[in-house]
Design an enzyme around this catalytic site. Structure first.
Site, PDB file in Angstrom:
ATOM      1  N   ASP A 110       0.820  -1.215   0.000  1.00  0.00           N
ATOM      2  CA  ASP A 110       0.000   0.000   0.000  1.00  0.00           C
ATOM      3  C   ASP A 110       0.853   1.264   0.000  1.00  0.00           C
ATOM      4  OD1 ASP A 110       0.853  -0.380   2.633  1.00  0.00           O
ATOM      5  OD2 ASP A 110      -0.940   0.532   3.482  1.00  0.00           O
ATOM      6  N   SER A 155       2.627  -8.559  -1.750  1.00  0.00           N
ATOM      7  CA  SER A 155       2.832  -8.521  -0.295  1.00  0.00           C
ATOM      8  C   SER A 155       2.542  -9.893   0.279  1.00  0.00           C
ATOM      9  CB  SER A 155       1.898  -7.488   0.343  1.00  0.00           C
ATOM     10  OG  SER A 155       1.848  -7.643   1.745  1.00  0.00           O
ATOM     11  N   ASP A 157       1.832 -10.478   3.295  1.00  0.00           N
ATOM     12  CA  ASP A 157       0.923 -10.369   4.440  1.00  0.00           C
ATOM     13  C   ASP A 157      -0.543 -10.562   4.074  1.00  0.00           C
ATOM     14  OD1 ASP A 157       3.049  -9.876   6.105  1.00  0.00           O
ATOM     15  OD2 ASP A 157       2.844  -7.699   6.020  1.00  0.00           O
ATOM     16  N   HIS A 290      12.550 -13.751   7.494  1.00  0.00           N
ATOM     17  CA  HIS A 290      12.502 -13.495   6.051  1.00  0.00           C
ATOM     18  C   HIS A 290      12.516 -14.756   5.198  1.00  0.00           C
ATOM     19  CE1 HIS A 290      13.254  -9.426   7.424  1.00  0.00           C
ATOM     20  NE2 HIS A 290      12.884  -9.014   6.234  1.00  0.00           N
ATOM     21  N   MET A 567      -1.743 -35.770 -15.466  1.00  0.00           N
ATOM     22  CA  MET A 567      -3.039 -36.414 -15.266  1.00  0.00           C
ATOM     23  C   MET A 567      -4.184 -35.437 -15.555  1.00  0.00           C
ATOM     24  SD  MET A 567      -2.545 -38.808 -11.900  1.00  0.00           S
ATOM     25  CE  MET A 567      -1.985 -40.489 -12.071  1.00  0.00           C
TER      26      MET A 567
END
Length: 740
Positions: A110, A155, A157, A290, A567
């Site tokens: 953001d 992101s 999150d 991380h 498959m």
């Protein structure tokens, strides 16, 4: 509305890296190439846009070959203090105009998208300042009156409004799940408790879904802060109860942003100290850090990044240039756009609600599946079921598998058993599917029977493709009467649905069969009606993606083309989505068949590509794509026509696609669908066979369809549904694979 077409598009990645960003960059570049629009890569994010020079350079179709499976971002990301200033943004605008760029795809969180929107708002003013300073000609500025902007959310999150999943979050969940799965065995060996800290400063998605998909025993997330003065006792009692019930290990998952109701942080070290001192148990902390960002992206993230990158370019070319900038996301398996400003505002609203203590509203804004997952987790993590309520009807529910194996079935059984028992019902296992039901292979299950099943592949109850017949109906009816079964939950594939429908039809002549039957989709082929994804299909896609990654490495070394058979029976889902996730040049599907014209074109493309310097070719063929043009035939054809340019090998992946531990996505979906099945049986048990149904996830919601409608929703003579949403992906796959 202006019809001005962007002169050139620039793509950049900004903020924290996330797996799948490379897939998005690749899709932007290749889609732009197919639409005959120039594209530049901005290296090192906004820093590169301010620095200019070699940090902004043209990038073509072939330049993004080989990056689909790589983690991180190949074009880099970096913080830029200069871009936060107007001077820095003015320099960035100059650098773009000098390269005839007036459209931007930003892949980031953001903060990155907000910065891009500020840049867009200031665009005309920045150009005026550059003209006034003599750094740009008025003609140059007038040729680029606006900056078109599209944002993709990268992101781990999964904290951005406007999309169900952000690029990278599925892969991060894979890392978490793999780590906790590994911890279970060492924890059980030493009767230890592990406290696992995962990322999520303002969003508990990774912690909640990680706990749900690994069978963790307690979770702490920002949206449900720990109750001051109570949470310590509640957690300790829950973990102690589990030990008394026979559990040798405990796992507590803590989001890095977890707090108590007073806003005080609750850290993994706080939890470790509490459990060590109060319970006297050997408690260790693992902070994943991380590692959650790293590694090759999952099949889902590769395909998500690809679909969103394709949609971003299409929006820039065909959307209203005067409309506000949009975030491109995925909602209910459909690509959607949301005004960027609204998406950012709503995202930050959730953070404000958490700061203000309005946790219910914050939870609601996360979406219905988030709240449902929290509620389900509270039940299945208990050490024992709650005692039945007074006057509550107790059902005996038979639980069984049917059809071919699919990872996630054991997860579904675990959830179904515990959720049913928590409602006061009794559960019985039916071994070996409908064959076992006919033979009376039935046994009681209790709460701890399914302990540890969440991560197990295969089917602990066994399965078969047995179809009931005249004698079989009476044998099954006899078992139902003998064991006093009130309902059946069938977890399986196409043949299981067909067998369940046959029982439903036979209830007129065999009254014991007049009981509710609910079918839950579990098939790697993803070939069942009224369910966009069947349990097991995501795990199979990941198996294909990572096996083909290895195949491609060997192909590059030897200038080789591989024909890989996957498959799917009569469904091309695995071939098409597997091809998209692996960068295949071609996917052959049973829905389309194979023609001689197809093969002539493919041979031509392979020869032209290898003559132009490519080092590998990859064709994915569904096992029933064509009766005549088999995998052997294709390999022989390409080998003959390739001559000395390249050699050809084939790889039949086979039953490896049905094996392995289920992916987090399949575990979560299995749990949600099992909850819906138990709820349906509980609510409608008194209606007999009229309540028989099959469930599925469609448009992001659980849908229940009467079992009687099954034949009308599948293709006559084929093992697949009439409606297959994923065929729309074909256009994207072709754009990614075929050099303009």
């Amino acid at each position: 509305m202006s019809d001005h077409r962007p002169s050139n598009i620039a793509v950049l990645t900004s903020g924290g890296d996330s797996p799948g960003m490379n897939a998005a960059v690749r899709a932007v570049v290749r889609t732009a190439a197919h639409r005959d629009v120039g594209v530049h890569a901005v290296y090192e994010g906004y820093k590169g846009m301010v620095d200019g020079g070699d940090a902004i350079r043209p990038i073509g179709f072939g330049d993004v070959g080989g990056i689909l499976h790589r983690g991180g971002t190949e074009i880099g990301t970096a913080r830029s203090e200069a871009f936060r200033t107007r001077d820095g943004r003015r320099q960035a605008a100059k650098n773009l105009i000098e390269r005839d760029i007036d459209a931007l795809v930003v892949i980031g969180g953001d903060g990155s998208l907000t910065g891009a929107d500020v840049f867009r708002h200031e665009w005309s003013g920045l150009l005026d300042e550059l003209v006034e300073a003599g750094e740009l000609d008025r003609e140059q500025a007038d040729a680029h009156p606006r900056l078109r902007l599209v944002g993709l959310v990268g992101s781990i999150d999964n904290d951005m409004f406007g999309t169900d999943m952000t690029i990278g979050s599925d892969t991060a969940l894979h890392r978490i799940t793999e780590a906790i799965d590994a911890l279970h065995s060492t924890a059980a060996s030493h009767q230890r408790t592990f406290v696992v800290e995962v990322m999520g400063r303002h969003c508990g998605y990774l912690a909640l879904m990680g706990a749900l998909s690994t069978g963790a025993n307690w979770v702490l997330i920002p949206e449900r802060p720990a109750q001051v003065g109570e949470w310590q006792d509640a957690m300790c009692e829950a973990l102690s109860a589990g030990r008394r019930a026979g559990r040798r290990q405990s796992i507590v998952v803590v989001a890095e942003g977890a707090t108590d109701t007073d806003g005080n942080p609750v850290t993994s070290e706080d939890v470790r100290t509490l459990l060590s001192e109060r319970l006297g148990v050997d408690t260790r902390v693992t902070i994943l850090g991380h590692v959650q960002r790293g590694g090759a992206p999952s099949a889902f993230d590769r395909n998500l990044g690809t679909l969103l990158g394709y949609a971003a370019v299409e929006h820039l070319l065909h959307g209203d240039p005067d409309a506000p900038p949009q975030v491109i996301g995925i909602r209910e398996h459909q690509i959607v756009t949301t005004p960027l400003e609204h998406a950012v505002d709503q995202t930050r609203t959730v953070a404000r609600l958490l700061d203000q203590g309005d946790y219910d509203e914050a939870m609601a804004m996360r979406g219905g599946s988030f709240a449902d997952s929290w509620r389900i987790l509270q039940t299945i993590t208990r050490a024992t079921a709650r005692p039945p309520g007074e006057g509550q009807r107790q059902l005996r529910i038979g639980i069984m598998h049917g059809g071919g194996p699919a990872p996630g079935r054991n997860t579904a059984v675990r959830a179904a058993v515990r959720l049913a028992m928590d409602r006061g019902h009794r559960t019985v296992a039916i071994r070996r599917g409908f064959r076992g039901l006919a033979n009376g292979w039935v046994e009681e299950m209790d709460w701890m029977t399914v302990s540890g099943w969440v991560q197990e592949g295969g089917a602990e109850l066994g399965t078969s493709r047995y179809q009931p017949h005249d004698e079989g109906y009476e044998a099954i009816a006899s078992t139902i009467r003998e064991h006093d079964l009130d309902a059946l939950l069938v977890i399986g594939g196409f043949s299981a649905y067909r067998a369940a429908h046959a029982l439903h039809d036979a209830r007129g002549t065999h009254p014991a069969l007049d009981l509710p039957i609910v079918c839950m989709p579990a098939s790697i082929n993803n070939d069942l009606p009224v369910s966009e994804l069947a349990v097991g299909s995501d795990t199979a896609l990941n198996a294909i993606a990572f096996d083909v990654d290895r195949i491609k490495q060997s192909a590059v070394a030897a200038h080789r083309c591989f024909v890989v058979e996957v498959m799917g029976h009569d469904s091309g889902y695995l071939a098409l989505l597997g091809g998209l996730a692996t960068g295949a040049e071609r996917a052959y599907l049973p829905e389309e068949g194979i023609t001689l014209a197809d093969l002539q074109r493919d041979v031509h493309d392979l020869i032209e590509g290898f003559e132009g310097g490519k080092r590998l070719g990859l064709m994915i063929r569904a096992e029933r794509a064509d009766e005549i043009y088999t995998t052997d035939f294709l390999a022989a054809l390409f080998e003959k026509e390739g001559g000395d340019l390249f050699d050809v090998r084939q790889a039949v992946l086979g039953h490896v696609q049905q094996g392995g531990s289920p992916s987090p996505f399949d575990r979560i979906q299995a749990t949600r669908l099992a909850a819906a099945c138990v709820e349906h049986l509980s609510d409608r048990a008194g209606e007999g066979g009229d309540a028989s149904a099959f469930v599925g996830l469609q448009s992001g919601r659980v849908r229940t369809t009467p079992l009687a409608e099954f034949p009308g929703l599948v293709e006559a003579g084929a093992q697949r549904p009439v409606e297959q949403w994923w065929l729309d992906v074909r256009e994207v796959a072709d754009a990614m694979a075929r050099t303009p």
